[in-house]
Write an enzyme that holds these catalytic residues in place. Structure first.
Site, PDB file in Angstrom:
ATOM      1  N   GLY A 247       0.795  -1.228   0.000  1.00 14.06           N
ATOM      2  CA  GLY A 247       0.000   0.000   0.000  1.00 14.06           C
ATOM      3  C   GLY A 247       0.827   1.277   0.000  1.00 14.06           C
ATOM      4  N   GLU A 248       2.009   1.239   0.643  1.00 15.26           N
ATOM      5  CA  GLU A 248       2.733   2.496   0.830  1.00 15.26           C
ATOM      6  C   GLU A 248       3.361   3.021  -0.461  1.00 15.26           C
ATOM      7  OE1 GLU A 248       4.696   0.554   4.468  1.00 15.26           O
ATOM      8  OE2 GLU A 248       3.160  -0.295   3.172  1.00 15.26           O
ATOM      9  N   ALA A 249       3.182   4.305  -0.642  1.00 10.89           N
ATOM     10  CA  ALA A 249       3.645   4.940  -1.876  1.00 10.89           C
ATOM     11  C   ALA A 249       5.146   4.748  -2.102  1.00 10.89           C
ATOM     12  CB  ALA A 249       3.310   6.427  -1.847  1.00 10.89           C
TER      13      ALA A 249
END
Ligand SMILES: *[C@@H]1O[C@H](CO)[C@@H](O)[C@H](O)[C@H]1NC(C)=O
Ligand SMILES: *[C@@H]1O[C@H](CO)[C@@H](O)[C@H](O)[C@H]1NC(C)=O
Ligand SMILES: *[C@@H]1O[C@H](CO)[C@@H](O)[C@H](O)[C@H]1NC(C)=O
Ligand SMILES: *[C@@H]1O[C@H](CO)[C@@H](O)[C@H](O)[C@H]1NC(C)=O
Length: 338
Positions: free
Chosen positions: A108-110
């Site tokens: 999920g983390e950019a």
């Protein structure tokens, strides 16, 4: 006998430990890798770990994504070794992304996504020299494609971009210049026809059977009972020809064992570049094969021949060349020493 018994016990024990390592990995990737290394089940090199993740047998794809996305210097090296295992030569960007995004679940983390997409873009450009002016172009376009996938296929997005808008959105991204319109059109069509799929987490899906296919590609197949042409993704491996509706499907729509079959080129009034798989010296016998019905039941196929149409004459030649070693020659051809 006794010796064998011991050996079997050792093998069984190691298999159990590998299974435990996979379980640990799925709960906590770093701990799982550590366990496997400490028990001599995995070498402590980025190449070996990358191979283990790429095979992915029994591994949770979310956990693979988490591990590859870590900021740690060693994890980044593993990420690069992992990307190197992907072969993107002659694939367009969408096909390459499909393969890549299928091998783990994007975290999920950019920042993690960023690192992974950067590694992907580097590898893509390395495999396809000259398609883009720079790795940055490839990277930016990859993101544009992932967003396009969502715009086109997420039911919550009401305003679906047209191909013209997609082309306009990507003006000037090739280091100030434009990418060929045809390229953008192809990428757009590909995503429109088939969304990216999220890989499932279960470890025993069929996909890993298809690691090193001898050959794969889109072909048209004429139905056995209902004579309609269907576009299918074919994979040649393990002496069988598998076909799928989508490249990312877990379960094939059909499996054709090649044993006892022969191949010949044929003319078809409707489709170009046709060839057939058939049983030599036989007219009515149905080829042993199976397929999945729409409701999921697996049934015997009903083909006396499989008629297949390739997109180009070159691809037809290629398929025949790759299939031939698996096929039995018709008796007359054998006789002629062909
Ligand atoms: C592509 O779109 C499908 C359908 O909305 C979605 O399930 C999938 O997660 C998307 N893939 C990516 C990589 O965004
Ligand atoms: C895989 O891992 C994710 C995150 O830990 C979890 O949500 C998911 O349920 C796991 N899948 C399976 C099949 O265990
Ligand atoms: C191929 O032929 C042999 C000999 O006739 C037979 O035993 C075998 O079952 C056949 N295999 C398939 C897949 O039809
Ligand atoms: C297979 O097709 C033939 C006609 O092409 C038909 O008579 C036969 O019932 C079919 N068999 C099955 C199992 O569907």
């Amino acid at each position: 006998k006794c010796k064998n018994g011991n050996l079997n016990t050792v093998i069984e024990f190691r298999n159990k430990q590998v299974a435990m390592g996979r379980k640990k990995f799925n709960m906590d990737p770093k701990k799982g890798i550590q366990f496997l290394i400490e028990n001599d089940l995995l070498k402590n090199t980025c190449e070996d770990i990358a191979q283990f993740l790429y095979k992915g047998e029994g591994l949770n794809k979310t956990a693979i994504g988490d591990y590859l996305g870590e900021r740690d210097e060693f994890n980044i090296q593993v990420l690069h070794a992992f990307v190197e295992l992907h072969e993107f030569t002659d694939l367009n960007l969408v096909q390459a992304l499909r393969q890549f995004l299928w091998s783990f679940r994007l975290p999920g983390e950019a920042q993690k996504i960023d690192r992974m997409m950067e590694a992907f873009a580097q590898r893509y450009c390395q495999c396809n020299n000259g398609v883009f002016q720079s790795t940055d172009t490839c990277y930016v376009l990859s993101f544009a494609i992932i967003m396009l996938n969502t715009s086109l296929h997420n039911p919550n997005v009401k305003d679906k971009p047209t191909v013209e808008r997609f082309i306009a959105m990507n003006r000037g991204i090739n280091d100030g210049g434009d990418l060929p319109e045809e390229l953008l059109r192809n990428l757009y069509e590909s995503i429109k026809n088939e969304p990216f799929k999220i890989p499932e987490d279960d470890g025993n899906d069929l996909t890993h059977t298809f690691f090193n296919p001898d050959r794969e590609g889109w072909l048209l197949k004429l139905g056995g009972r209902v004579k309609t042409w269907k576009r299918r993704w074919f994979i040649l491996t393990d002496n069988c020809l598998y076909y799928f509706e989508y490249t990312t499907d877990k379960e094939p729509r059909g499996i054709i064992p090649l044993e006892n079959l022969s191949i010949r080129e044929v003319e078809d009034s409707k489709k170009p570049n046709c060839f057939e798989l058939y049983i030599p010296d036989n007219k009515d016998q149905v080829i042993k094969a199976c397929k999945t019905e729409a409701d999921g039941r697996v049934v015997e196929g009903n083909h006396t021949v499989y008629r297949i149409s390739a997109p180009t004459p070159e691809e037809k030649e290629e398929w025949i060349k790759f299939l031939e070693p698996f096929l039995s020659l018709a008796p007359t051809e054998k006789f002629l020493g062909k």
